[in-house]
Design a protein around this motif. Structure first.
Motif, PDB file in Angstrom:
ATOM      1  N   ALA A   1       0.842  -1.204   0.000  1.00  0.00           N
ATOM      2  CA  ALA A   1       0.000   0.000   0.000  1.00  0.00           C
ATOM      3  C   ALA A   1       0.875   1.251   0.000  1.00  0.00           C
ATOM      4  O   ALA A   1       1.900   1.299   0.669  1.00  0.00           O
ATOM      5  CB  ALA A   1      -0.902  -0.012   1.230  1.00  0.00           C
ATOM      6  N   ILE A   2       0.462   2.227  -0.796  1.00  0.00           N
ATOM      7  CA  ILE A   2       1.184   3.500  -0.816  1.00  0.00           C
ATOM      8  C   ILE A   2       0.184   4.645  -0.675  1.00  0.00           C
ATOM      9  O   ILE A   2      -0.977   4.513  -1.040  1.00  0.00           O
ATOM     10  CB  ILE A   2       2.040   3.695  -2.099  1.00  0.00           C
ATOM     11  CG1 ILE A   2       1.281   3.229  -3.343  1.00  0.00           C
ATOM     12  CG2 ILE A   2       3.377   3.002  -1.998  1.00  0.00           C
ATOM     13  CD1 ILE A   2       1.962   3.565  -4.644  1.00  0.00           C
ATOM     14  N   SER A   3       0.663   5.737  -0.150  1.00  0.00           N
ATOM     15  CA  SER A   3      -0.172   6.926  -0.014  1.00  0.00           C
ATOM     16  C   SER A   3       0.703   8.137  -0.275  1.00  0.00           C
ATOM     17  O   SER A   3       1.823   8.205   0.220  1.00  0.00           O
ATOM     18  CB  SER A   3      -0.769   7.001   1.390  1.00  0.00           C
ATOM     19  OG  SER A   3      -1.187   8.329   1.657  1.00  0.00           O
ATOM     20  N   LYS A   4       0.179   9.081  -1.050  1.00  0.00           N
ATOM     21  CA  LYS A   4       0.986  10.262  -1.347  1.00  0.00           C
ATOM     22  C   LYS A   4       1.157  11.129  -0.105  1.00  0.00           C
ATOM     23  O   LYS A   4       2.012  11.998  -0.052  1.00  0.00           O
ATOM     24  CB  LYS A   4       0.377  11.069  -2.497  1.00  0.00           C
ATOM     25  CG  LYS A   4      -1.014  11.610  -2.233  1.00  0.00           C
ATOM     26  CD  LYS A   4      -1.536  12.398  -3.423  1.00  0.00           C
ATOM     27  CE  LYS A   4      -2.985  12.819  -3.200  1.00  0.00           C
ATOM     28  NZ  LYS A   4      -3.592  13.502  -4.313  1.00  0.00           N
ATOM     29  N   PHE A   5       0.345  10.852   0.918  1.00  0.00           N
ATOM     30  CA  PHE A   5       0.450  11.630   2.159  1.00  0.00           C
ATOM     31  C   PHE A   5       1.433  10.988   3.140  1.00  0.00           C
ATOM     32  O   PHE A   5       1.767  11.576   4.150  1.00  0.00           O
ATOM     33  CB  PHE A   5      -0.921  11.733   2.843  1.00  0.00           C
ATOM     34  CG  PHE A   5      -1.974  12.334   1.956  1.00  0.00           C
ATOM     35  CD1 PHE A   5      -1.895  13.664   1.569  1.00  0.00           C
ATOM     36  CD2 PHE A   5      -3.034  11.568   1.487  1.00  0.00           C
ATOM     37  CE1 PHE A   5      -2.868  14.225   0.748  1.00  0.00           C
ATOM     38  CE2 PHE A   5      -4.004  12.117   0.665  1.00  0.00           C
ATOM     39  CZ  PHE A   5      -3.924  13.444   0.289  1.00  0.00           C
ATOM     40  N   SER A   6       1.844   9.749   2.843  1.00  0.00           N
ATOM     41  CA  SER A   6       2.705   9.036   3.792  1.00  0.00           C
ATOM     42  C   SER A   6       4.151   9.118   3.362  1.00  0.00           C
ATOM     43  O   SER A   6       4.465   8.933   2.186  1.00  0.00           O
ATOM     44  CB  SER A   6       2.276   7.575   3.882  1.00  0.00           C
ATOM     45  OG  SER A   6       3.068   6.900   4.826  1.00  0.00           O
ATOM     46  N   LYS A   7       5.049   9.380   4.305  1.00  0.00           N
ATOM     47  CA  LYS A   7       6.457   9.400   3.927  1.00  0.00           C
ATOM     48  C   LYS A   7       6.981   7.974   3.769  1.00  0.00           C
ATOM     49  O   LYS A   7       7.999   7.752   3.146  1.00  0.00           O
ATOM     50  CB  LYS A   7       7.283  10.221   4.913  1.00  0.00           C
ATOM     51  CG  LYS A   7       7.141   9.836   6.354  1.00  0.00           C
ATOM     52  CD  LYS A   7       8.002  10.700   7.255  1.00  0.00           C
ATOM     53  CE  LYS A   7       8.019  10.090   8.643  1.00  0.00           C
ATOM     54  NZ  LYS A   7       8.296  10.930   9.728  1.00  0.00           N
ATOM     55  N   LEU A   8       6.264   7.013   4.336  1.00  0.00           N
ATOM     56  CA  LEU A   8       6.688   5.622   4.217  1.00  0.00           C
ATOM     57  C   LEU A   8       5.662   4.811   3.427  1.00  0.00           C
ATOM     58  O   LEU A   8       4.461   5.031   3.563  1.00  0.00           O
ATOM     59  CB  LEU A   8       6.853   4.993   5.605  1.00  0.00           C
ATOM     60  CG  LEU A   8       7.868   5.640   6.558  1.00  0.00           C
ATOM     61  CD1 LEU A   8       7.821   4.948   7.911  1.00  0.00           C
ATOM     62  CD2 LEU A   8       9.274   5.559   5.985  1.00  0.00           C
ATOM     63  N   SER A   9       6.150   3.868   2.625  1.00  0.00           N
ATOM     64  CA  SER A   9       5.236   2.948   1.953  1.00  0.00           C
ATOM     65  C   SER A   9       5.012   1.745   2.867  1.00  0.00           C
ATOM     66  O   SER A   9       5.727   1.559   3.860  1.00  0.00           O
ATOM     67  CB  SER A   9       5.813   2.501   0.613  1.00  0.00           C
ATOM     68  OG  SER A   9       7.028   1.824   0.832  1.00  0.00           O
ATOM     69  N   GLU A  10       4.024   0.919   2.512  1.00  0.00           N
ATOM     70  CA  GLU A  10       3.726  -0.240   3.355  1.00  0.00           C
ATOM     71  C   GLU A  10       4.953  -1.116   3.568  1.00  0.00           C
ATOM     72  O   GLU A  10       5.237  -1.533   4.685  1.00  0.00           O
ATOM     73  CB  GLU A  10       2.583  -1.082   2.748  1.00  0.00           C
ATOM     74  CG  GLU A  10       2.240  -2.263   3.642  1.00  0.00           C
ATOM     75  CD  GLU A  10       1.342  -3.313   3.022  1.00  0.00           C
ATOM     76  OE1 GLU A  10       0.780  -3.062   1.934  1.00  0.00           O
ATOM     77  OE2 GLU A  10       1.213  -4.385   3.624  1.00  0.00           O
ATOM     78  N   LYS A  11       5.709  -1.384   2.490  1.00  0.00           N
ATOM     79  CA  LYS A  11       6.850  -2.304   2.619  1.00  0.00           C
ATOM     80  C   LYS A  11       7.866  -1.805   3.639  1.00  0.00           C
ATOM     81  O   LYS A  11       8.480  -2.595   4.349  1.00  0.00           O
ATOM     82  CB  LYS A  11       7.514  -2.544   1.254  1.00  0.00           C
ATOM     83  CG  LYS A  11       8.216  -1.333   0.658  1.00  0.00           C
ATOM     84  CD  LYS A  11       8.998  -1.683  -0.603  1.00  0.00           C
ATOM     85  CE  LYS A  11       9.742  -0.461  -1.133  1.00  0.00           C
ATOM     86  NZ  LYS A  11      10.552  -0.763  -2.313  1.00  0.00           N
ATOM     87  N   GLN A  12       8.013  -0.473   3.734  1.00  0.00           N
ATOM     88  CA  GLN A  12       8.973   0.093   4.691  1.00  0.00           C
ATOM     89  C   GLN A  12       8.467  -0.041   6.124  1.00  0.00           C
ATOM     90  O   GLN A  12       9.234  -0.388   7.025  1.00  0.00           O
ATOM     91  CB  GLN A  12       9.218   1.570   4.363  1.00  0.00           C
ATOM     92  CG  GLN A  12       9.940   1.770   3.039  1.00  0.00           C
ATOM     93  CD  GLN A  12       9.959   3.244   2.632  1.00  0.00           C
ATOM     94  OE1 GLN A  12       8.913   3.881   2.491  1.00  0.00           O
ATOM     95  NE2 GLN A  12      11.153   3.787   2.454  1.00  0.00           N
ATOM     96  N   ILE A  13       7.185   0.222   6.305  1.00  0.00           N
ATOM     97  CA  ILE A  13       6.608   0.098   7.650  1.00  0.00           C
ATOM     98  C   ILE A  13       6.661  -1.360   8.101  1.00  0.00           C
ATOM     99  O   ILE A  13       7.051  -1.660   9.230  1.00  0.00           O
ATOM    100  CB  ILE A  13       5.151   0.630   7.664  1.00  0.00           C
ATOM    101  CG1 ILE A  13       5.138   2.125   7.319  1.00  0.00           C
ATOM    102  CG2 ILE A  13       4.493   0.380   9.015  1.00  0.00           C
ATOM    103  CD1 ILE A  13       3.741   2.715   7.101  1.00  0.00           C
ATOM    104  N   ASN A  14       6.291  -2.285   7.187  1.00  0.00           N
ATOM    105  CA  ASN A  14       6.308  -3.713   7.521  1.00  0.00           C
ATOM    106  C   ASN A  14       7.694  -4.152   7.986  1.00  0.00           C
ATOM    107  O   ASN A  14       7.838  -4.858   8.988  1.00  0.00           O
ATOM    108  CB  ASN A  14       5.919  -4.563   6.306  1.00  0.00           C
ATOM    109  CG  ASN A  14       4.489  -4.309   5.831  1.00  0.00           C
ATOM    110  OD1 ASN A  14       3.682  -3.762   6.568  1.00  0.00           O
ATOM    111  ND2 ASN A  14       4.196  -4.700   4.604  1.00  0.00           N
ATOM    112  N   LEU A  15       8.723  -3.736   7.220  1.00  0.00           N
ATOM    113  CA  LEU A  15      10.094  -4.152   7.541  1.00  0.00           C
ATOM    114  C   LEU A  15      10.529  -3.560   8.876  1.00  0.00           C
ATOM    115  O   LEU A  15      11.122  -4.263   9.714  1.00  0.00           O
ATOM    116  CB  LEU A  15      11.058  -3.733   6.418  1.00  0.00           C
ATOM    117  CG  LEU A  15      12.516  -4.129   6.626  1.00  0.00           C
ATOM    118  CD1 LEU A  15      12.674  -5.642   6.784  1.00  0.00           C
ATOM    119  CD2 LEU A  15      13.383  -3.645   5.451  1.00  0.00           C
TER     120      LEU A  15
END
Ligand code: ZN
Length: 372
Positions: free
Chosen positions: A53-67
């Motif tokens: 999941a990605i969001s233009k409002f988020s500085k992190l993408s899902e893969k980064q948060i998961n890791l």
């Protein structure tokens, strides 16, 4: 043997005996329960060319948060339980195939598999945490999660043979899971409930969507208790703000860690028997998708059985439609916006499989479906 009468050896021997006697009480509980939780696999969802999941409002993408969450959780387990082996499906930003994630757990004889993900929905209102176990609860929102979390196989090479023709976008594909027996269902539910309890109690995202079942590929072939945790919604501004902060990601990792600690305690003490806290289980907030059955010609056979689907159409076909190729004994059901046409009435999948090649001569895309 001259040494037998030797005093130092006798002392050594009695010393060993004393040591053994001292050790026995410590050994007994483990032997009684038989099993202990020794290996945990932590799976950071997505990675590499699959951002999740990605969001233009988020500085992190899902893969980064998961890791980030996976590494925080793993570090905590390694620190507090040095005797537990922690294995990561990835420790860097790289692509790992869905089947391989489960294979890693199986190869290492893991006792617990924890897959970590961030949710996303079309509506920005959807928020909160949920933990999935492998199952075939047919609620619509679960189907959305399934499509999204399973769709990654489309990025893999040769996915259709590797996953036995499974198409993550086709609801019919999920029928293969109906016949699946999950030996670790109860344990998976127990761990999932513990995770949700921690989220509710300690936050930072306290809204719980509960414990749910879904046919998730990554949990399909694992041979141990397995869950997929969705720690919040990247599409929801409040969840997203919290997930972007390291201090809150640490809190989430700590929540999962505490769930791990109590699961391990029960696992080691009870040798696999678990008490499930029903209060943690979800009643889905959206009702199961209505499946309208249109008048069939002839009347659809009653009771669970198997049929062979020959085609699906957006529009209803006439009985003499050329697309039906003269087939007369056809069932028609209206499901998910499609009129689905099938033939046969088989009590077993094997019986349907015998007939399938004959049907395929006329309808090359035919496949077996399970009907309740
Ligand atoms: Zn995901």
């Amino acid at each position: 043997m001259p040494l037998m009468g030797n005093m130092p050896f006798r002392r050594l021997r009695s010393g060993l005996l004393a040591l053994l006697i001292l050790l026995i009480p410590a050994l007994v509980p483990a032997q009684e329960s038989g099993v202990r939780l020794r290996t945990v696999v932590i799976d950071a969802g997505h990675g590499g060319h699959d951002p999740g999941a990605i969001s233009k409002f988020s500085k992190l993408s899902e893969k980064q948060i998961n890791l980030d969450l996976a590494l925080r959780l793993g570090a905590k387990i390694e620190k507090e339980y040095p005797d537990v082996k922690v294995i990561y499906t990835r420790k860097t930003d790289r692509f790992v195939e869905l089947a391989e994630r489960g294979n890693i757990a199986n190869r290492n004889h893991a006792d617990l598999f924890i897959s970590i993900h961030v949710n996303s929905a079309g509506s920005s209102a959807a928020s909160g945490t949920e933990t999935f176990v492998m199952g075939t609860d047919k609620s619509r929102s679960n189907m959305e999660v399934c499509k999204r979390e399973n769709a990654v196989i489309l990025l893999e090479d040769d996915y259709s043979t590797k996953y036995e023709g499974f198409d993550p976008d086709n609801p019919e594909s999920y029928i293969i899971f109906n016949l699946m027996q999950n030996a670790h269902f109860e344990q998976s539910i127990a761990f999932a409930a513990l995770v949700q309890q921690q989220f509710i109690k300690n936050g930072p995202i306290k809204k719980s969507r509960g414990v749910r079942q879904a046919p998730l590929m990554v949990l399909w072939r694992t041979t141990m208790p397995s869950v997929l945790v969705e720690v919040g919604f990247l599409s929801n501004s409040s969840d997203r703000t919290l997930l972007n902060q390291a201090i809150n990601r640490q809190k989430i990792a700590d929540d999962i860690f505490r769930a791990f600690a109590s699961f391990k305690k029960q696992y080691d003490a009870g040798g696999g028997s678990f008490t499930i806290d029903e209060s943690a289980l979800a009643t889905p907030d959206d009702p199961a998708e209505e499946e309208e059955t249109v008048a069939a010609t002839p009347a659809a056979p009653a009771g669970p059985h198997f049929e062979i689907q020959i085609l699906a159409s957006k529009t209803k076909l006439k009985d003499n439609s050329p697309e039906l190729k003269g087939e007369k004994q056809v069932q028609c059901r209206f499901i998910n916006g499609f009129y689905k046409y099938s033939v046969g009435n088989f009590s077993t999948r094997e019986a349907a499989a015998k007939q399938l090649p004959t049907v395929k001569r006329k309808f090359s895309g035919a496949f077996i479906i399970a009907v309740d």
